[in-house]
Write an enzyme that holds these catalytic residues in place. Structure first.
Site, PDB file in Angstrom:
ATOM      1  NE  ARG A   1      27.785  26.101  33.915  1.00  0.00           N
ATOM      2  CZ  ARG A   1      28.474  27.173  33.489  1.00  0.00           C
ATOM      3  NH1 ARG A   1      28.380  27.574  32.256  1.00  0.00           N
ATOM      4  NH2 ARG A   1      29.279  27.817  34.303  1.00  0.00           N
TER       5      ARG A   1
ATOM      6  NE  ARG B   1      36.919  30.952  34.037  1.00  0.00           N
ATOM      7  CZ  ARG B   1      35.718  30.881  34.573  1.00  0.00           C
ATOM      8  NH1 ARG B   1      34.738  30.347  33.899  1.00  0.00           N
ATOM      9  NH2 ARG B   1      35.512  31.326  35.789  1.00  0.00           N
TER      10      ARG B   1
ATOM     11  CG  ASP C   1      29.976  36.447  36.462  1.00  0.00           C
ATOM     12  OD1 ASP C   1      30.769  36.242  35.529  1.00  0.00           O
ATOM     13  OD2 ASP C   1      30.004  35.783  37.523  1.00  0.00           O
TER      14      ASP C   1
ATOM     15  CB  CYS D   1      35.044  27.552  29.955  1.00  0.00           C
ATOM     16  SG  CYS D   1      35.126  29.181  30.656  1.00  0.00           S
TER      17      CYS D   1
ATOM     18  CE  LYS E   1      26.931  29.880  38.691  1.00  0.00           C
ATOM     19  NZ  LYS E   1      28.340  29.513  38.535  1.00  0.00           N
ATOM     20  CG  ASN E   2      29.494  32.401  41.056  1.00  0.00           C
ATOM     21  OD1 ASN E   2      29.193  31.311  40.571  1.00  0.00           O
ATOM     22  ND2 ASN E   2      29.854  33.434  40.317  1.00  0.00           N
TER      23      ASN E   2
HETATM   24  C1  UD1 Z   1      34.695  33.478  39.529  1.00  0.00           C
HETATM   25  C2  UD1 Z   1      33.233  33.284  39.240  1.00  0.00           C
HETATM   26  C3  UD1 Z   1      32.900  33.732  37.810  1.00  0.00           C
HETATM   27  C4  UD1 Z   1      33.388  35.168  37.588  1.00  0.00           C
HETATM   28  C5  UD1 Z   1      34.856  35.315  37.975  1.00  0.00           C
HETATM   29  C6  UD1 Z   1      35.347  36.746  37.907  1.00  0.00           C
HETATM   30  C7  UD1 Z   1      32.628  31.335  40.565  1.00  0.00           C
HETATM   31  C8  UD1 Z   1      32.188  29.916  40.587  1.00  0.00           C
HETATM   32  N1  UD1 Z   1      32.904  31.863  39.377  1.00  0.00           N
HETATM   33  O1  UD1 Z   1      35.429  32.626  38.652  1.00  0.00           O
HETATM   34  O2  UD1 Z   1      31.491  33.659  37.635  1.00  0.00           O
HETATM   35  O3  UD1 Z   1      33.212  35.525  36.226  1.00  0.00           O
HETATM   36  O4  UD1 Z   1      35.055  34.848  39.327  1.00  0.00           O
HETATM   37  O5  UD1 Z   1      34.594  37.562  38.726  1.00  0.00           O
HETATM   38  O6  UD1 Z   1      32.686  31.988  41.577  1.00  0.00           O
HETATM   39  N2  UD1 Z   1      43.381  34.089  36.778  1.00  0.00           N
HETATM   40  C9  UD1 Z   1      44.716  33.836  36.616  1.00  0.00           C
HETATM   41  N3  UD1 Z   1      45.276  32.801  37.327  1.00  0.00           N
HETATM   42  C10 UD1 Z   1      44.557  32.034  38.186  1.00  0.00           C
HETATM   43  C11 UD1 Z   1      43.185  32.303  38.352  1.00  0.00           C
HETATM   44  C12 UD1 Z   1      42.626  33.345  37.640  1.00  0.00           C
HETATM   45  O7  UD1 Z   1      45.410  34.502  35.840  1.00  0.00           O
HETATM   46  O8  UD1 Z   1      45.121  31.129  38.811  1.00  0.00           O
HETATM   47  C13 UD1 Z   1      42.747  35.198  36.018  1.00  0.00           C
HETATM   48  C14 UD1 Z   1      41.579  34.748  35.142  1.00  0.00           C
HETATM   49  O9  UD1 Z   1      42.007  34.310  33.882  1.00  0.00           O
HETATM   50  C15 UD1 Z   1      40.755  36.012  35.081  1.00  0.00           C
HETATM   51  C16 UD1 Z   1      40.944  36.635  36.467  1.00  0.00           C
HETATM   52  O10 UD1 Z   1      42.150  36.057  36.973  1.00  0.00           O
HETATM   53  O11 UD1 Z   1      41.283  36.910  34.128  1.00  0.00           O
HETATM   54  C17 UD1 Z   1      39.811  36.401  37.428  1.00  0.00           C
HETATM   55  O12 UD1 Z   1      39.527  34.999  37.472  1.00  0.00           O
HETATM   56  P1  UD1 Z   1      38.964  34.313  38.797  1.00  0.00           P
HETATM   57  O13 UD1 Z   1      38.603  35.370  39.800  1.00  0.00           O
HETATM   58  O14 UD1 Z   1      39.906  33.262  39.242  1.00  0.00           O
HETATM   59  O15 UD1 Z   1      37.647  33.617  38.275  1.00  0.00           O
HETATM   60  P2  UD1 Z   1      36.976  32.339  38.940  1.00  0.00           P
HETATM   61  O16 UD1 Z   1      37.232  32.364  40.397  1.00  0.00           O
HETATM   62  O17 UD1 Z   1      37.329  31.127  38.169  1.00  0.00           O
END
Ligand code: UD1
Length: 447
Positions: free
Chosen positions: A423, A133, A331, A128, A22-23
């Site tokens: 999902r 996030r 995850d 969420c 999915k991801n």
């Molecule tokens: C993706 C995965 C999700 C997984 C996560 C971490 C998908 C669709 N989802 O989510 O299943 O749990 O990676 O492995 O691929 N952060 C910031 N600023 C930002 C973005 C992120 O501070 O602009 C922080 C987040 O709060 C979190 C960490 O960075 O603590 C990692 O988040 P991120 O890797 O961005 O998660 P997603 O890509 O949203």
């Protein structure tokens, strides 16, 4: 709304195939916006989140056609399903709130839109169940490529001066490491930018490596995929491609935990051994072994091979820290917690990515678990057995942890709100039924 009813304590046996990821699929689908030619993606899972992404792309002038081995033919299962994405109208640049609010990953259309169409309006994703996030790193990265970004009525409004981004130096490390979808966004933006982009502290997750592989197939110039330093030389245009999505490492890991918690031996096909190093290491420490089953005369395929899971007689307690890849994935945190509830002693789980991702703790307590939360850590004291109970699914992976607990528990567990599971797991109850589990999907109205 649907619920699962699980009568626990049944051993599992047999073989199942891990679905496509999915991801990985979500950013791969968004990459279709980068070309005018058709993009064929194979083994995209059939999930509500994927259907939402298809709808979102539809609102951006990108049509999707689903089919079997050949695009358009019916699916015969076994990973031969093909999705064709084709942009027919590139004038549309606004991703509507109604769709983005249902799916955080909607943010990954931002980079491709900006790169190809020069502008984008995408709703700022909200928080969420697993935390706030933020998307500050996505925006910082796009700004480093020259994007002008403002916030208007809850939407991110981004524009490339003169219609094209310019390469730049970007650092994507945040307080919890890099960002997976942020790296996807900046990478997709950089492939069509003028000049060279260097992304430091890029996410090393296998899903990003898969995206880079697709983009290279489309004609992008990318070095360092899978490492924290990506070097991208922008090109003028990208072509279509035909790409098979990597297996879902989280679904694969969840089924290993299902075997482990029910003390069962099962076989998993299309298993991504290399992508699950940290999880397999922790399972080995617990006493559960996952061993390759090579096809005769062929070397074992560490990306899509078959493996057998052999359970432990006694589950040993361990320490787990979630970390960015190649560390233990956040995850799989809820799933390993369910397993450690039945270990012989005290384990500690520390969540380093989403420190509040513990909504499953209160539900596991209802099933007789002994858990003590202390900030981002939980001490899991092993108990002799879990006991079936009605519990509430709160987010995708927490729900998976509860299903595992239900499979092992004495008596009946009812898991409400399984739309969270839908999902991310394709017909999970069917897969578990194939393995012999007593699990049924019912409509809550019928309970
Ligand atoms: C993706 C995965 C999700 C997984 C996560 C971490 C998908 C669709 N989802 O989510 O299943 O749990 O990676 O492995 O691929 N952060 C910031 N600023 C930002 C973005 C992120 O501070 O602009 C922080 C987040 O709060 C979190 C960490 O960075 O603590 C990692 O988040 P991120 O890797 O961005 O998660 P997603 O890509 O949203």
């Amino acid at each position: 709304m649907d619920s699962f009813i699980i009568n626990g304590g049944r051993p599992l046996s047999g073989t199942v195939r891990v679905h496509g990821s999915k991801n990985a699929s979500l950013p791969l689908m968004a990459a279709a916006l980068l070309t005018d030619q058709p993009l064929i993606l194979r083994d995209v899972p059939d999930l509500s989140e994927i259907r939402n992404m298809t709808r979102l792309l539809g609102t951006l002038g990108c049509e999707a056609e689903q089919g079997g081995a050949e695009p358009g033919a019916p699916d015969a299962g076994g990973g031969d399903r093909a999705m064709t994405l084709h942009v027919t109208d590139s004038s549309l640049t606004a991703a509507p709130y109604e769709i983005v609010k249902t799916m955080r990953a909607g943010i990954c259309v931002l980079g491709p839109l900006l790169a190809k169409r020069g502008r984008a309006r995408v709703s700022m994703p909200g928080g969420c169940a697993i935390g706030d996030r933020p998307v500050d790193l996505h925006l910082r990265g796009l700004k480093a490529l020259g994007a002008e970004i403002t916030l208007d009525a809850g939407d991110i409004v981004a524009q490339a001066p003169g219609g094209r981004l310019t390469g730049g130096h970007v650092f994507l490390g945040g307080p919890s490491g890099s960002t997976v979808l942020g790296t996807a966004n900046v990478l997709c933006a950089a492939v069509l930018a003028k000049g060279q982009t260097v992304i430091e502290s890029a996410a090393c997750e296998p899903e990003i490596e898969d995206l880079a592989g697709l983009l290279i197939q489309m004609g992008a110039k990318i070095q360092g995929a899978g490492s924290p330093r990506l070097i991208i030389d922008g090109v003028e245009a990208l072509s279509g491609a035909d790409h098979r999505v990597i297996p879902d490492r989280i679904e694969a890991g969840t089924f290993v935990f299902a075997a482990a918690i029910t003390q069962s031996s099962i076989t998993l096909d299309n298993f991504p051994t290399d992508a699950l190093g940290a999880a397999l290491d922790r399972l080995h420490a617990i006493g559960v072994d996952v061993t390759p089953k090579p096809t005769e005369g062929q070397p074992f395929d560490r990306h899509r091979g078959s493996v057998s899971v052999t359970p432990a007689d006694v589950l040993k307690p361990i320490q787990v820290f979630t970390q960015p890849h190649p560390g233990f994935p956040t995850d799989l945190q809820a799933q390993i917690m369910s397993l450690l509830c039945l270990a012989d002693g005290n384990s500690t789980i520390t969540e380093k990515i989403f420190p509040d991702r513990f909504l499953h703790v209160a539900e596991l307590l209802r099933m007789g678990a002994d858990l003590t939360r202390n900030g981002p850590s939980v001490v899991v004291t092993g108990v002799g057995e879990l006991i079936g109970a009605p519990v509430m699914a709160s987010d995708l992976r927490a729900s998976a942890g509860l299903v595992l607990a239900g499979l092992a528990a004495r008596g009946t567990t009812t898991i409400n709100r399984v739309y969270h599971l839908d999902r991310g797991y394709e017909r999970m109850e069917k897969t578990l039924q194939t393995l012999g589990a007593d699990i049924q999907r019912v409509n809550e109205a019928d309970l």
